[in-house]
Design a protein around this motif. Structure first.
Motif, PDB file in Angstrom:
ATOM      1  N   THR A   1      45.380  50.104  23.426  1.00 26.27           N
ATOM      2  CA  THR A   1      45.921  51.413  23.361  1.00 26.27           C
ATOM      3  C   THR A   1      44.781  52.704  23.504  1.00 26.27           C
ATOM      4  O   THR A   1      43.703  52.455  23.258  1.00 26.27           O
ATOM      5  CB  THR A   1      46.458  51.645  21.954  1.00 26.27           C
TER       6      THR A   1
ATOM      7  N   LYS B   1      45.092  58.662  21.953  1.00 32.73           N
ATOM      8  CA  LYS B   1      46.084  59.421  21.512  1.00 32.73           C
ATOM      9  C   LYS B   1      47.195  58.707  20.757  1.00 32.73           C
ATOM     10  O   LYS B   1      47.521  59.062  19.681  1.00 32.73           O
ATOM     11  CB  LYS B   1      46.911  60.234  22.873  1.00 32.73           C
ATOM     12  N   THR B   2      47.451  57.471  21.324  1.00 30.91           N
ATOM     13  CA  THR B   2      48.318  56.339  20.358  1.00 30.91           C
ATOM     14  C   THR B   2      47.873  55.968  19.122  1.00 30.91           C
ATOM     15  O   THR B   2      48.669  56.024  18.363  1.00 30.91           O
ATOM     16  CB  THR B   2      48.844  55.358  21.361  1.00 30.91           C
ATOM     17  N   GLN B   3      46.323  55.690  18.974  1.00 30.76           N
ATOM     18  CA  GLN B   3      45.688  55.446  18.241  1.00 30.76           C
ATOM     19  C   GLN B   3      45.849  56.680  16.989  1.00 30.76           C
ATOM     20  O   GLN B   3      46.231  56.478  15.679  1.00 30.76           O
ATOM     21  CB  GLN B   3      44.319  55.010  18.092  1.00 30.76           C
TER      22      GLN B   3
ATOM     23  N   GLU C   1      48.215  59.189  16.802  1.00 31.43           N
ATOM     24  CA  GLU C   1      49.534  59.381  16.274  1.00 31.43           C
ATOM     25  C   GLU C   1      50.029  58.342  15.377  1.00 31.43           C
ATOM     26  O   GLU C   1      50.693  58.443  14.584  1.00 31.43           O
ATOM     27  CB  GLU C   1      50.499  59.443  17.549  1.00 31.43           C
ATOM     28  N   SER C   2      49.655  56.781  15.660  1.00 32.87           N
ATOM     29  CA  SER C   2      50.306  55.767  14.692  1.00 32.87           C
ATOM     30  C   SER C   2      49.272  55.756  13.587  1.00 32.87           C
ATOM     31  O   SER C   2      49.690  55.088  12.531  1.00 32.87           O
ATOM     32  CB  SER C   2      50.206  54.637  15.721  1.00 32.87           C
TER      33      SER C   2
END
Length: 49
Positions: free
Chosen positions: A37, A40-42, A44-45
């Motif tokens: 990932t 950004k994904t890290q 946001e999650s």
């Protein structure tokens, strides 16, 4: 001539019989690697991979 044809047919039959008995290669059962990932994904999650 008939003997030559008979020998050829026997050779083809033997070759096909041996090919039919050959084992198939084993299937690769290892799972594919996890998709990496992006940052950004890290963010946001909230999960770190």
């Amino acid at each position: 001539m008939l003997t030559r044809l008979t020998r050829g047919l026997v050779a083809v039959g033997l070759t096909l019989a041996i090919a039919a008995c050959a084992t198939a290669p084993a299937a690769d059962l290892t799972p594919p690697p996890m998709k990496q990932t992006d940052a950004k994904t890290q963010l946001e999650s909230g999960r770190r991979y």
